[in-house]
Write an enzyme that holds these catalytic residues in place. Structure first.
Site: not given
Length: 612
Positions: A145, A521, A448, A16
């Site tokens: 609230n 890396s 890779l 609220g």
């Protein structure tokens, strides 16, 4: 009239906040007729109260917010009563928008934190209290609230208030108020409510009108942050910026930091003419006596009491990005008006927001708070955040995208920042290179697993060695038996793995060697770090390129098979990404080249670069 109060509203989603602010504006009779007409029309069209006035719409300006009934951006509103002027920042409640809440709190004097009386304190409520405490907000109002939904129960209000005060005390927040509220109906927002005869404290507006604003300390040592070097003509040079604290006057002695230059303030220039003094908060152009080297980001400080200058700190960090903090990765930090290189060590601990406890951490994830040692690549003038928000805070930026990923608050400088200095050596890289008979270089093989990096690198070293060149080969597997045997294969460990190798390779370059580095890396950022550590022309990135299917078919170590069986986590190409080079010095397609041909291509490239 009391001083301007900047405050934020925060709390969990749908507690609220926007409705409370809208009700404040409405009940304070601060809305014009056209605004009321627009509110009435919007409430019927997109409101959430069946056509009745939806006060949240006064603040939730974004279309997405109106459609969803939530706040997703920081909405700033100015309003005033007879007693005070206000700027309120309505901050979002969703966890993914914590960065917006940090933005709003960074300049606030006070905070209003809402909770739903039915739910009590939530993790997000505690996180927001942590953040406002960390950001130096020491006046906090808890608005409990939707109290109408629990029958305006004094027991519910008391239980939530007691729990909140106890947690605030743990965080060092002593000035805490608690108000029972129904924002929809305006109960205890501006006027007292007959539904809470058991409550005798202030309304929300009463509390805000009486909240203290820290007075500017004119006796504090002067600080001006230079934001622009103003030189409209050859005869005029001034330094435009904002006075952060203290007072500047013509004739004052100042130091220019982070350097050591000293000068005297000659003039304080504005569009309306020269000033006799410039107080904290003033924007002014300072003219100094004599020729002084001053740049954007420098600080003009009282010569008798300048701030410290350092490049390494302990800091609180709030992480604001989906991607985790990677210790050792190079980011950027914006502190004051200066942008510098930034790295963080592994966090000392992560803050447990539910308990204010400390937990061990290797990294920080989205919305987590932690403490770590951090390093800038240049020394900067600073003060502790608790003493000076402007010189004690920084934001962390991603180096590649420039996106904000974190925020930091300086606790103190590390001793090493003042005590560790570069030692000048008699024998340098150039003399070592001349003795070796070739230029030094890092030849960085990336690709890779199974692409052929180690095979080609070994053949290149064999050829260079036969030609009388001084070399050394750093291979990923070999290094993990010693220097990096403590590291795993998480993203954070991969970053640290490459950071260490980059530093070792740099030392070998300084020794005059041709150092060959064969590592997967996988991240561009770390390969760029390695490149940045050596001089231009001393880095050769070699992309050993083989498609994943080919590399997996080769699988010389059986690693792909293990990864496919789920026996090996975080394996590059399977469940961890590989970011191929965008502009390598050399690309080797090992599906088309024999290893010996690939090695000859690398040697030829080094010759073309003038290394050999």
């Amino acid at each position: 009239m009391a001083a301007l109060l900047r405050f934020i509203t925060c709390g969990s989603v749908d507690d609220g906040k926007s409705t409370l602010i809208g009700r404040l504006l409405y009940e304070s009779k601060l809305l014009h007729t056209d605004q009321l007409e627009s509110l009435a029309a919007d409430s019927k069209r997109v409101g959430s109260r069946g056509g009745d006035l939806d006060f949240a719409l006064l603040v939730d300006g974004l279309a997405a917010e109106r459609e969803q009934g939530i706040t997703i951006d920081v909405a700033y509103r100015f309003f005033a009563t007879e007693r005070r002027r206000f700027i309120v920042a309505d901050t979002p409640g969703h966890e993914q928008y914590t960065r917006n809440m940090v933005t709003g709190a960074s300049t606030a004097h006070a905070a209003v934190i809402l909770v739903d009386a039915r739910s009590g304190l939530l993790t997000q409520t505690r996180r927001h209290l942590h953040l406002v405490s960390l950001l130096g907000v020491r006046q906090v109002l808890l608005a409990v609230n939707k109290l109408d939904l629990v029958g305006y129960s004094p027991e519910v209000f008391a239980a939530i208030s007691d729990e909140f005060r106890a947690f605030a005390k743990e965080l060092g927040v002593g000035d805490v108020g608690c108000v029972p509220v129904c924002a929809v109906d305006g109960a205890n927002v501006v006027s007292r409510s007959g539904h809470t005869p058991w409550y005798g404290g202030p309304t929300v507006l009463d509390w805000l009108e009486n909240a203290e604003v820290t007075a500017v300390d004119d006796a504090a040592p002067a600080r001006l942050l230079v934001q622009w070097v103003n030189r409209p003509t050859a005869e005029f040079r001034g330094y435009a910026g904002r006075v952060l604290q203290g007072v500047l006057r013509p004739g004052d002695q100042v130091r220019v930091l982070p350097g050591a230059a000293a000068s005297t303030v000659e003039r304080l220039v504005t569009m309306d003419g020269d000033l006799a003094e410039a107080v904290a908060g003033s924007s002014v152009t300072v003219v100094l006596a004599g020729e002084v080297d001053v740049s954007r980001g420098d600080v003009l400080a009282a010569a008798a009491a300048p701030p410290e200058v350092a490049d390494a700190f302990q800091a609180h960090l709030v992480w604001l990005a989906d991607d985790q903090l990677l210790p050792g990765r190079r980011y950027l930090a914006k502190i004051g008006a200066r942008t510098v290189g930034f790295t963080a060590d592994q966090p000392k601990y992560r803050v447990e927001v539910d308990s204010d406890g400390r937990a061990p951490a290797k990294t920080l994830r989205l919305n987590e708070i932690g403490v770590a040692n951090v390093h800038f690549d240049v020394a900067v003038p600073f003060e502790r955040y608790t003493a000076n928000r402007d010189l004690g805070s920084f934001i962390v930026l991603d180096r590649l995208t420039n996106a904000t990923v974190g925020a930091g608050m300086i606790d103190f400088a590390l001793r090493r920042s003042a005590n560790v200095r570069w030692q000048q050596l008699t024998v340098g890289e150039q003399s070592r290179a001349e003795q070796n008979g070739h230029r030094p270089c890092v030849v960085w093989f990336t690709g890779l697993s199974g692409a052929g990096k180690s095979t080609v690198a070994d053949l290149v070293e064999k050829a260079l060695h036969a030609d009388g060149r001084r070399t050394f080969l750093l291979d990923g597997d070999n290094v993990r038996h010693g220097l990096n045997k403590d590291l795993g294969f998480t993203d954070a460990d991969r970053v640290e793995n490459i950071r260490r190798i980059a530093e070792v390779a740099t030392l070998m370059v300084q020794a005059g060697l041709i150092v060959l580095v064969s590592f997967i890396s996988p991240f561009r950022a770390e390969r760029e770090l390695a490149r940045s550590l050596v001089e231009p022309g001393e880095f050769c990135e070699v992309y050993v390129d083989a498609p994943l299917a080919v590399a997996e078919q080769r699988d010389p170590k059986g690693l792909y098979a293990k990864a496919r069986r789920g026996e090996l986590a975080n394996f590059t190409g399977i469940d961890s990404p590989y970011e191929p080079p965008e502009q390598p010095e050399l690309r080797l397609d090992t599906t088309a080249l024999e290893p010996e041909d690939a090695a000859r291509a690398v040697v030829a490239r080094l010759a073309a670069m003038g290394v050999i």
